[in-house]
Design an enzyme around this catalytic site. Structure first.
Site, PDB file in Angstrom:
ATOM      1  N   ASP A   1      -2.756   2.697  -5.641  1.00  0.00           N
ATOM      2  CA  ASP A   1      -1.969   2.595  -4.798  1.00  0.00           C
ATOM      3  C   ASP A   1      -1.947   1.699  -4.410  1.00  0.00           C
ATOM      4  O   ASP A   1      -0.333   1.189  -2.951  1.00  0.00           O
ATOM      5  CB  ASP A   1      -2.361   3.772  -4.313  1.00  0.00           C
ATOM      6  CG  ASP A   1      -3.505   3.892  -3.292  1.00  0.00           C
ATOM      7  OD1 ASP A   1      -4.092   3.266  -3.976  1.00  0.00           O
ATOM      8  OD2 ASP A   1      -3.422   4.872  -2.101  1.00  0.00           O
ATOM      9  N   GLU A   2      -2.358   0.039  -4.834  1.00  0.00           N
ATOM     10  CA  GLU A   2      -2.294  -0.797  -4.264  1.00  0.00           C
ATOM     11  C   GLU A   2      -2.767  -2.053  -4.984  1.00  0.00           C
ATOM     12  O   GLU A   2      -2.659  -2.589  -5.968  1.00  0.00           O
ATOM     13  CB  GLU A   2      -3.676  -1.326  -2.625  1.00  0.00           C
ATOM     14  CG  GLU A   2      -3.348   0.027  -1.778  1.00  0.00           C
ATOM     15  CD  GLU A   2      -5.383  -0.618  -1.204  1.00  0.00           C
ATOM     16  OE1 GLU A   2      -5.503  -1.549  -0.704  1.00  0.00           O
ATOM     17  OE2 GLU A   2      -5.676   0.921  -1.168  1.00  0.00           O
TER      18      GLU A   2
ATOM     19  N   ASP B   1       0.536  -1.107  -0.048  1.00  0.00           N
ATOM     20  CA  ASP B   1       0.053  -0.369   0.213  1.00  0.00           C
ATOM     21  C   ASP B   1       0.968   1.045  -0.532  1.00  0.00           C
ATOM     22  O   ASP B   1       1.825   0.883   1.329  1.00  0.00           O
ATOM     23  CB  ASP B   1      -1.008  -0.115   1.411  1.00  0.00           C
ATOM     24  CG  ASP B   1      -1.688   1.124   0.905  1.00  0.00           C
ATOM     25  OD1 ASP B   1      -2.046   1.596   0.245  1.00  0.00           O
ATOM     26  OD2 ASP B   1      -2.929   0.914   2.015  1.00  0.00           O
TER      27      ASP B   1
END
Length: 272
Positions: free
Chosen positions: A103-104, A7
């Protein structure tokens, strides 16, 4: 199975600082366009968090909490470019990379033992992302996707957390049930009314009661809480079967008349 969940910390705000180094150490928020009625906080720096600035709140609310807050516009092209660069680092260790937003990502490193243990691979990724891209990641390491995601949320920013078959009851079960992936506010409230407030209480609940009270999805959450998630890490080009179709928009002005609301509802329904 050895699964990582990576993350990127405060991703949009961190990219802004990378583009504009003079923002270092200052409270920064990346926000939508007020003129298009999308004027909410999409991401914020650690400094802004300390003032209580939250994702999803209106710009005026954030500015009231932190008058010196620096507002930056959204630059999706830059965020996508940095996201791709991070995934290129992930690809050094595995081809089993499943994006979960920009973003993960989940990574299956079960067969990546040449690079070390899951924790060692996570530490290498954390270090390389920081040194090569000036971004930070929090990485969770576990034996399934649900617990890897939970682990990545436990220490932020720039950290690695391991949840194993031996320690998950000590680490995961005391957490609020809302910490579990896919447990939103409404589900957490309904579980709370049934006396279930922690992940452990859900894990220890009677399966027949959960099935009767919450249905099939409740049983799935129960098994997640028990560490029984066996869903595979999918590659970016793999897709699950389509389960729902929807559409939404933010209207350009407040809707006050029922007729206007109905007209908008019909237009959205037609597009679906």
């Amino acid at each position: 199975m050895i699964v990582l969940h990576s993350d990127l910390n405060n991703f949009y705000a961190t990219v802004e600082r990378k583009l504009y180094p003079e923002l270092a150490g200052k409270p920064v928020a990346v926000c939508g366009d007020k003129e298009l009625r999308h004027g909410v906080v999409l991401a914020k720096s650690e400094e802004a968090k300390r003032f209580g600035v939250r994702t999803g709140e209106a710009i005026w609310e954030a500015k009231r909490k932190c008058p010196q807050l620096i507002i930056r516009p959204v630059r999706f092209r830059e965020y996508e470019k940095n996201s791709r660069a991070v995934r290129e680092i992930y690809a050094r260790y595995t081809d089993r990379i499943e994006p979960f937003g920009i973003d993960e990502c989940w990574l299956d490193v079960t067969h990546s033992g040449v690079f070390g243990s899951g924790e060692q691979i996570a530490e290498r990724i954390r270090r390389e992302v920081k040194e090569e891209l000036s971004l930070t990641v929090s990485v969770g390491v576990s034996f399934n996707k649900i617990f890897a995601k939970l682990a990545s949320d436990l220490k932020k920013p720039d950290a690695v957390t391991c949840v194993t078959r031996e320690n998950f009851r000590d680490i995961i079960w005391p957490l609020p049930v809302s910490s579990l992936l896919y447990v939103g506010r409404a589900t957490a409230d309904k579980l709370g009314r049934a006396g279930i407030r922690t992940v452990g209480e859900l894990a220890r609940a009677d399966e027949k009661f959960i099935a009767q009270y919450f249905g099939k999805w409740g049983v799935t959450l129960l098994r997640y809480a028990r560490g029984e998630d066996d869903s595979p890490v999918r590659t970016a080009d793999e897709r699950e079967g389509l389960k729902s179709v929807g559409n939404s928009l933010t209207y350009f002005e407040d809707i006050r008349r029922k007729e206007d609301g109905k007209r908008l509802l019909y237009a959205l329904s037609e597009s679906v």
